[in-house]
Design a protein around this motif. Structure first.
Motif, PDB file in Angstrom:
ATOM      1  N   GLU A  12       5.710   9.754  16.295  1.00 57.72           N
ATOM      2  CA  GLU A  12       5.512  10.104  17.708  1.00 57.72           C
ATOM      3  C   GLU A  12       4.361   9.293  18.283  1.00 57.72           C
ATOM      4  O   GLU A  12       3.277   9.233  17.716  1.00 57.72           O
ATOM      5  N   VAL A  13       4.621   8.686  19.428  1.00 59.46           N
ATOM      6  CA  VAL A  13       3.570   7.940  20.117  1.00 59.46           C
ATOM      7  C   VAL A  13       2.555   8.923  20.683  1.00 59.46           C
ATOM      8  O   VAL A  13       2.915   9.869  21.375  1.00 59.46           O
ATOM      9  N   GLN A  14       1.285   8.710  20.372  1.00 55.09           N
ATOM     10  CA  GLN A  14       0.273   9.676  20.782  1.00 55.09           C
ATOM     11  C   GLN A  14      -1.065   9.008  21.034  1.00 55.09           C
ATOM     12  O   GLN A  14      -1.438   8.047  20.340  1.00 55.09           O
ATOM     13  N   ALA A  51      -4.828   5.527  28.626  1.00 52.61           N
ATOM     14  CA  ALA A  51      -3.418   5.331  28.963  1.00 52.61           C
ATOM     15  C   ALA A  51      -2.978   3.939  28.541  1.00 52.61           C
ATOM     16  O   ALA A  51      -3.728   2.966  28.721  1.00 52.61           O
ATOM     17  N   ARG A  52      -1.780   3.857  28.047  1.00 52.79           N
ATOM     18  CA  ARG A  52      -1.245   2.603  27.517  1.00 52.79           C
ATOM     19  C   ARG A  52      -0.362   1.891  28.519  1.00 52.79           C
ATOM     20  O   ARG A  52       0.420   2.525  29.247  1.00 52.79           O
ATOM     21  N   GLN A  81       2.249   3.993  30.846  1.00 50.46           N
ATOM     22  CA  GLN A  81       3.427   4.594  30.226  1.00 50.46           C
ATOM     23  C   GLN A  81       3.111   5.788  29.350  1.00 50.46           C
ATOM     24  O   GLN A  81       3.879   6.752  29.307  1.00 50.46           O
ATOM     25  N   ILE A  82       2.019   5.697  28.606  1.00 53.72           N
ATOM     26  CA  ILE A  82       1.637   6.758  27.682  1.00 53.72           C
ATOM     27  C   ILE A  82       0.214   7.204  28.023  1.00 53.72           C
ATOM     28  O   ILE A  82      -0.660   6.351  28.181  1.00 53.72           O
ATOM     29  N   TRP A  83       0.004   8.510  28.111  1.00 51.41           N
ATOM     30  CA  TRP A  83      -1.302   9.075  28.435  1.00 51.41           C
ATOM     31  C   TRP A  83      -1.767  10.021  27.325  1.00 51.41           C
ATOM     32  O   TRP A  83      -0.950  10.708  26.708  1.00 51.41           O
ATOM     33  N   LYS A 126       2.722  11.972  33.925  1.00 50.39           N
ATOM     34  CA  LYS A 126       3.844  11.452  33.145  1.00 50.39           C
ATOM     35  C   LYS A 126       4.557  10.410  33.983  1.00 50.39           C
ATOM     36  O   LYS A 126       4.906  10.673  35.141  1.00 50.39           O
ATOM     37  N   GLU A 161      12.089   5.479  33.903  1.00 51.94           N
ATOM     38  CA  GLU A 161      11.481   5.494  32.578  1.00 51.94           C
ATOM     39  C   GLU A 161      12.413   6.201  31.609  1.00 51.94           C
ATOM     40  O   GLU A 161      13.102   7.170  31.948  1.00 51.94           O
TER      41      GLU A 161
END
Lengths: 123, 107
Positions: free
Chosen positions: A1-3, A97-98, A111-113, B45, B55
């Motif tokens: 899982e991306v985290q 964030a990524r 995209q990811i936070w 998100k 997305e």
């Protein structure tokens, strides 16, 4: 899982310093640019800093330039934000964030936070 | 800095409604525009990237349109899980900037 998991927040007096960390997992951290974004009721969502995958490119918001330093340790999948000369207006939830794409050299969509870490600057 | 203005700031709607949120930029951002959903106590998100890109994992009832200075986010058939605050963000020029948010409330 991306985290992404932030840590290091807390309460500090004006003029003080704090170092935030962001631990990444579930993806090849060294391939992606990263950002710090903060959120407060007064200022809303505010982008703070960007660092490219190799650390070769860094950008900062004017409001933190000269006081904050973004860095990363790709060997340990970690992102950092060293915050100094803290002011009341730096009080916020800080998110890492990524970027969405690999090897980006410029801030993009986020995209990811992470879940965020609270920083309170108050005397 | 590019200013991002969202309207309305609050929107009251019912389950099943079609809702549209508008985001205007103070200068052209081409299609470098993203939309986010945020629920209380949670991180934003990513929903839409490059103005209209959905997305991965985001339901197809969400759609984005626009270019230049005017953009819309549409939710076709509002679901209970969609009651949240929505933000736009430009990533055309430094610094990236966010809109003030649109809170979608239950009517």
């Amino acid at each position: 899982e991306v985290q992404l998991v932030e840590s290091g927040g807390g309460s500090v007096q004006p003029g003080g310093s704090l170092r935030l960390a962001c631990a990444a997992s579930g993806f090849i951290f060294s391939d992606f640019a990263m950002n710090w974004v903060r959120q407060s009721p007064d200022r809303g969502l505010e982008w703070v800093a960007f660092i490219s995958s190799s650390s070769g490119t860094k950008y900062y918001a004017d409001s933190v330039k000269g006081r904050f330093t973004v860095s990363r340790d790709n060997a340990n999948n970690s992102l950092y934000l060293q915050m100094g000369s803290l002011k009341d207006e730096d009080t916020a939830v800080y998110y890492c964030a990524r970027d969405p794409g690999q090897f980006g050299g410029y801030p993009d969509s986020l995209q990811i936070w992470g879940q965020g870490t609270m920083v309170t600057v108050s005397s | 800095d590019i200013q991002m203005t969202q309207s309305p700031s609050t929107l009251s709607a019912s389950v099943g409604d079609r809702v549209t949120i508008t985001c205007r930029a103070s200068q052209s951002v081409s299609t470098w525009l993203a939309w986010y959903q945020q629920k209380p106590g949670k991180a934003p998100k990513l929903l839409i990237y490059k103005a209209s890109g959905l997305e991965s994992g985001v339901p197809s009832r969400f759609s984005g349109r626009g270019s230049g200075t005017e953009f819309t986010l549409t939710i076709s058939g509002l679901q209970p899980d969609d009651f949240a605050t929505y933000y736009c963000q430009q990533c055309s020029s430094l610094p990236p900037t966010f809109g003030g948010g649109t809170k979608v409330e239950i009517k």
